[in-house]
Design an enzyme around this catalytic site. Structure first.
Site, PDB file in Angstrom:
ATOM      1  N   SER A 182      21.581 -32.915 -21.846  1.00  0.00           N
ATOM      2  CA  SER A 182      20.247 -32.437 -21.503  1.00  0.00           C
ATOM      3  C   SER A 182      19.194 -33.360 -22.120  1.00  0.00           C
ATOM      4  O   SER A 182      19.147 -34.539 -21.792  1.00  0.00           O
ATOM      5  CB  SER A 182      20.092 -30.979 -21.927  1.00  0.00           C
ATOM      6  OG  SER A 182      18.957 -30.402 -21.332  1.00  0.00           O
ATOM      7  N   ASP A 272      22.773 -27.427 -11.028  1.00  0.00           N
ATOM      8  CA  ASP A 272      21.898 -27.401 -12.203  1.00  0.00           C
ATOM      9  C   ASP A 272      20.451 -27.161 -11.784  1.00  0.00           C
ATOM     10  O   ASP A 272      19.824 -28.020 -11.174  1.00  0.00           O
ATOM     11  CB  ASP A 272      22.018 -28.739 -12.941  1.00  0.00           C
ATOM     12  CG  ASP A 272      21.385 -28.710 -14.325  1.00  0.00           C
ATOM     13  OD1 ASP A 272      20.538 -27.831 -14.566  1.00  0.00           O
ATOM     14  OD2 ASP A 272      21.739 -29.568 -15.156  1.00  0.00           O
ATOM     15  N   HIS A 301      23.678 -26.024 -15.528  1.00  0.00           N
ATOM     16  CA  HIS A 301      23.391 -26.559 -16.859  1.00  0.00           C
ATOM     17  C   HIS A 301      24.311 -25.847 -17.844  1.00  0.00           C
ATOM     18  O   HIS A 301      23.872 -25.073 -18.700  1.00  0.00           O
ATOM     19  CB  HIS A 301      21.919 -26.321 -17.182  1.00  0.00           C
ATOM     20  CG  HIS A 301      21.302 -27.354 -18.065  1.00  0.00           C
ATOM     21  ND1 HIS A 301      21.024 -28.629 -17.648  1.00  0.00           N
ATOM     22  CD2 HIS A 301      20.898 -27.300 -19.365  1.00  0.00           C
ATOM     23  CE1 HIS A 301      20.465 -29.314 -18.639  1.00  0.00           C
ATOM     24  NE2 HIS A 301      20.387 -28.525 -19.692  1.00  0.00           N
TER      25      HIS A 301
END
Length: 319
Positions: A182, A272, A301
């Site tokens: 991330s 995601d 995610h």
């Protein structure tokens, strides 16, 4: 898969939406010169709370831009083999625990994990008591123009960390890898772009890229929802929309991606909605060095099964 996004074929051809400022390269060249002019005043302090017999755990402190004293964790193996790994944590998260760094140290690799300034509980003297802020870093400093952006400083912190670790006598500076998830995935690409000697990067669903595309998808999902909040509070009629996205373009990973010279592996969850695949491919498609994308069609995610083990093996093989 791809229930809210463009098709896979479109992803692989996508070149991004967020504008690139006309003076982007000059901006970052100037920023690097500014960093070089600052004495890092590097300090290593043994971590007495985490004694090891085959390595040494240390706290690293150095001066970054903006008068900030930056912290990182470092493990230095007793019998180093030359490579080093730089690890970057997620947005509003925390650096890895000491024990999570040990697998790399067991291979004889020096390993360093950066504390992103103001995002973790660890404090240094340069941090004000009220500086703990997790939910506005993307737009922090936007009102002050390109030089005021907080992520400008964070990006430069990755460069300084790479330089300090690369200069250690036990480290071969041509055998450094970066990795993270991330925000950490974005910063691992940034570090490779600002330090082109970095050999390999494993980036998992990177944040910090193609802001206008994320905003246009209107997912209203953190962390890109900070842009919506900024408009509501600062520019409710969007009179400055073009200016805002151009300014954010200075800290857009996709525009730094062409500077990367090392090999890159990108890990993407095609569902995601936190860091949409198109924003990730905007950066990936601009990388001109050897690269590979590993896709997880049904994942967002999330904890991508097997990815952590794959990254460990990949870094070992590439370095």
């Amino acid at each position: 898969m791809l229930s809210f996004e463009m098709s896979y074929d479109e992803l692989t051809a996508y070149q991004g939406t967020n504008p690139k400022p006309a003076d982007f390269d000059q901006y970052w060249d100037k920023a690097l010169l500014e960093l070089d002019a600052i004495d890092p005043e590097t300090e290593f302090a043994d971590a007495i709370d985490f004694p090891l017999t085959t390595a040494t755990a240390q706290h690293l402190y150095f001066n970054g831009t903006g008068g900030y004293r930056v912290h990182a964790k470092v493990i230095r193996p007793a019998e180093p083999t030359g490579p080093a790994v730089l690890i970057f944590h997620g947005y509003g998260g925390e650096q890895p625990k000491w024990v999570e760094l040990l697998p790399y140290a067991a291979r004889g690799f020096t390993v360093a994990a950066l504390d992103v300034r103001e995002q973790v509980g660890f404090r240094t003297e340069s941090q004000a008591p009220n500086s703990f802020s997790l939910h506005n870093h993307l737009v922090h400093g936007l009102d002050d123009g390109p030089d005021g952006l907080l992520y400008r400083h964070v990006f430069l912190d990755t460069r300084r960390l790479a330089s300090i670790i690369g200069d250690l006598p036990e480290v071969d500076s041509s055998r450094i890898a970066t990795t993270g998830w991330s925000q950490g995935g974005g910063l691992s690409l940034v570090a490779a772009a600002l330090t082109p000697s970095i050999k390999y990067t494993a980036s998992v669903f990177p944040f910090l890229t193609d802001y206008q595309r994320a905003w246009e998808l209107n997912l209203e999902t953190a962390p890109y929802d900070e842009i919506v909040t900024w408009f509501k509070k600062r520019d409710p009629r969007h009179l400055r929309e073009a200016e805002v996205f151009t300014t954010l373009g200075y800290i857009d990973v996709q525009h730094l991606a062409p500077r990367i010279r090392g090999e890159v592996t990108l890990f993407v969850g095609l569902e995601d909605q936190i860091c949409p695949p198109s924003t990730q491919y905007a950066a990936y498609n601009k990388i001109t060095s050897p690269k590979d994308a590993r896709l997880y069609p049904d994942f967002g995610h999330d904890d991508l099964p097997g990815a952590m083990d794959d990254i460990y093996q990949l870094i070992g093989a590439k370095l």
